[in-house]
Design a protein around this motif. Structure first.
Motif, PDB file in Angstrom:
ATOM      1  N   CYS A 154       0.857  -1.181   0.010  1.00  0.00           N
ATOM      2  CA  CYS A 154       0.004  -0.195  -0.005  1.00  0.00           C
ATOM      3  C   CYS A 154       0.988   1.233   0.063  1.00  0.00           C
ATOM      4  O   CYS A 154       1.887   1.239   0.708  1.00  0.00           O
ATOM      5  N   ARG A 156      -0.477   4.275   0.548  1.00  0.00           N
ATOM      6  CA  ARG A 156      -1.028   5.484   1.261  1.00  0.00           C
ATOM      7  C   ARG A 156      -0.424   5.585   2.606  1.00  0.00           C
ATOM      8  O   ARG A 156       0.612   4.873   2.915  1.00  0.00           O
ATOM      9  N   CYS A 158      -1.987   6.122   5.777  1.00  0.00           N
ATOM     10  CA  CYS A 158      -2.940   6.192   7.226  1.00  0.00           C
ATOM     11  C   CYS A 158      -2.180   6.286   8.098  1.00  0.00           C
ATOM     12  O   CYS A 158      -1.329   5.337   8.458  1.00  0.00           O
ATOM     13  N   CYS A 161      -1.789   2.941  10.394  1.00  0.00           N
ATOM     14  CA  CYS A 161      -1.666   1.705   9.951  1.00  0.00           C
ATOM     15  C   CYS A 161      -0.213   1.246   9.670  1.00  0.00           C
ATOM     16  O   CYS A 161       0.742   1.808   9.097  1.00  0.00           O
ATOM     17  N   PRO A 164       1.892  -0.316   5.139  1.00  0.00           N
ATOM     18  CA  PRO A 164       2.794   0.001   4.429  1.00  0.00           C
ATOM     19  C   PRO A 164       4.129  -0.356   4.730  1.00  0.00           C
ATOM     20  O   PRO A 164       5.080  -0.712   3.948  1.00  0.00           O
ATOM     21  N   GLN A 198      -4.653  -4.563  -0.635  1.00  0.00           N
ATOM     22  CA  GLN A 198      -4.802  -3.509   0.476  1.00  0.00           C
ATOM     23  C   GLN A 198      -6.011  -2.441   0.002  1.00  0.00           C
ATOM     24  O   GLN A 198      -6.644  -1.851   0.955  1.00  0.00           O
ATOM     25  N   ARG A 276      -6.378  10.190   6.167  1.00  0.00           N
ATOM     26  CA  ARG A 276      -7.210   9.985   5.180  1.00  0.00           C
ATOM     27  C   ARG A 276      -7.280  10.948   3.978  1.00  0.00           C
ATOM     28  O   ARG A 276      -7.308  12.214   4.520  1.00  0.00           O
TER      29      ARG A 276
HETATM   30  S1  SF4 Z   1      -5.462   1.512   6.249  1.00  0.00           S
HETATM   31 FE1  SF4 Z   1      -5.601   0.782   4.139  1.00  0.00          FE
HETATM   32  S2  SF4 Z   1      -5.343   2.467   2.686  1.00  0.00           S
HETATM   33 FE2  SF4 Z   1      -4.525   2.950   4.639  1.00  0.00          FE
HETATM   34  S3  SF4 Z   1      -2.326   2.767   4.732  1.00  0.00           S
HETATM   35 FE3  SF4 Z   1      -3.448   0.921   5.610  1.00  0.00          FE
HETATM   36  S4  SF4 Z   1      -3.653  -0.694   3.978  1.00  0.00           S
HETATM   37 FE4  SF4 Z   1      -3.246   1.445   3.030  1.00  0.00          FE
END
Ligand code: SF4
Length: 444
Positions: A154, A156, A158, A161, A164, A198, A276
């Motif tokens: 991923c 992104r 966030c 999280c 990544p 993901q 987000r």
């Molecule tokens: S919550 Fe989902 S979109 Fe956001 S960094 Fe984690 S895996 Fe990626």
């Protein structure tokens, strides 16, 4: 030397696909597979470590299996997947009973590592291995259904999280490879494919050649034998849900009228602190847009309660949103601070008992919504994929098109059918998260 290997898979469907690939590679090398740890000369625990609870479950599972090494046939205990990738060499000291730690970038080397003399204990190279249509894979799901991993990692950011960091940046598989695998799965008997990554809506962007989820779906609907194609983990970004993608989902019978949109929260301040990209209004507009194009759509979401700084009114906004949005399926989690993530350092933690209470209130609200929606189905006929007996082995259980495997509810069925059959059933009763039905006939 050929070994008897027992693999225990933990975590989400993405990890399950990795486990199926490990099983496929082991079998190709001539090793024997067993589901009984007491028979395993090699035991592998393929772990998840997305949040604290998952890491805890992984460690408990490893500790539960270590006696087989002391007292049983096991000569090699291997821990693979997210746990070693996340915590690295520190585990060598914490779990001395484990012989090998293999991260997400190296799990395809396990068959080789089993038979070779090794100088080190940890194999934790960078990016996650991404399989292709040539990679052997042994399915562990019921024969008529399979997951199809279309991308890995991923890109992104966030803030809560760990993915990544554990799984690296987003990398899409090529469409021809996915289609070849889909055809092979259909030839093996899979009638339902669930697309996972993901973030499935980011599919193709990294390839920068016009590859997209829409293009992939257009290919998949032409694969003979498939009956249901389902999309999980679709990041709620309006730009990704183009009109033509929504029209395709609406038009193509094989694509389930089902979307999983993990929105996490609705309050702008919390969404910003979560890193987000979408604001609350955009999420609400997107839900409206999806329902306009596909009125019969079933929506699933996941939410986090108790993110640092979440106050009473922000939680109430989330609750109000849930009551308004009327999701068909909803999973909510208490925020868990994860070391190494930006959110770990955020101030204003929400007390555990407040998180618990907010989770309870939210799930109570969803229970009423779910029951209300299921009650509307009583008296209707539905196509059900029969998966087998329920856990008490008293009635059959199956799923309708708007129930995803494992995460959503099911239909308890009265009548006779075999696993893998498609039946027409009359829905006779609604439970909060499940349906009850009576089989009327087996479908061709
Ligand atoms: S919550 Fe989902 S979109 Fe956001 S960094 Fe984690 S895996 Fe990626």
């Amino acid at each position: 030397m050929k070994e008897t290997v027992c693999l225990v898979s933990l975590g989400c469907p993405k990890n399950l696909v990795d486990s199926e690939v490990i099983l496929g590679l082991l079998s190709e090398e001539g090793h024997f597979l067993t589901t009984d740890p007491s028979k395993g000369e090699v035991i592998i625990v393929n772990t998840c470590s997305f949040i604290k609870d998952a890491s805890q479950e992984a460690i408990e599972t490893i500790l539960r299996l270590t006696p087989y090494k002391r007292e049983g046939r096991c000569r090699l205990l291997i821990v693979s997947g997210c746990l070693p990738q996340r915590y690295g060499k520190i585990l060598e000291k914490e779990l001395p009973e484990v012989d090998l730690f293999v991260g997400t970038g190296s799990f395809h080397k396990i068959p080789h590592l089993i038979t070779q003399k090794r100088k080190r204990k940890s194999f934790l190279s960078g990016q996650t291995f991404l399989y292709n249509d040539q990679t052997p894979r042994i399915l562990s799901t019921p024969p008529s259904t399979a997951y199809l991993k279309i991308a890995e990692g991923c890109s992104r950011t966030c803030t809560f999280c760990t993915v990544p960091k554990i799984r690296g940046p987003y990398r899409s598989r090529r469409i021809p490879s996915i289609l070849k695998e889909a055809k092979r799965l259909a030839d093996q008997g899979a009638r339902e494919l669930t697309l996972i990554a993901q973030d499935t809506t980011a599919y193709g962007e990294d390839l920068r050649d016009g590859t997209s989820l829409e293009g992939l779906l257009k290919g998949l609907v032409r694969v003979e034998g498939l009956r249901w194609i389902r999309i999980l983990y679709a990041y709620p970004s309006s730009a990704r849900f183009t009109e033509s993608l929504l029209e395709l989902i609406s038009r193509e019978e094989k694509i389930c009228p089902y979307l999983d949109l993990p929105i996490q929260h609705i309050d702008d301040q919390i969404l910003r602190r979560m890193g987000r990209r979408s604001k609350g209004r955009e999420i609400q507009d997107l839900i409206g847009k999806i329902r306009t194009f596909i009125p019969e759509i079933a929506l699933r979401t996941s939410l986090i309660v108790g993110f640092p700084g979440e106050n009473e009114s922000q939680f109430n906004a989330l609750l109000h949103f849930v009551e308004e949005a009327q999701f068909d399926h909803l999973g909510a989690f208490q925020y868990s601070p994860e070391e190494g993530t930006p959110a770990f350092r955020l101030s204003n933690p929400v007390p555990e008992e407040v998180k618990e209470e907010r989770l309870r209130i939210l799930m109570e609200a969803q229970k009423k919504i779910s029951l209300k929606k299921y009650r509307r189905m009583v008296g209707r006929k539905a196509e059900v994929l029969v998966e087998g007996m329920d856990s008490e082995r008293t009635v059959l259980r199956g799923r309708i098109q708007t129930q995803a495997p494992e995460i959503d509810g099911c239909v308890f069925l009265k009548g006779k059918a075999r696993p893998g059959d498609w039946v027409k059933a009359l829905i006779t009763q609604a439970l909060p998260y499940d349906l009850v039905g009576k089989i009327q006939r087996i479908l061709p």
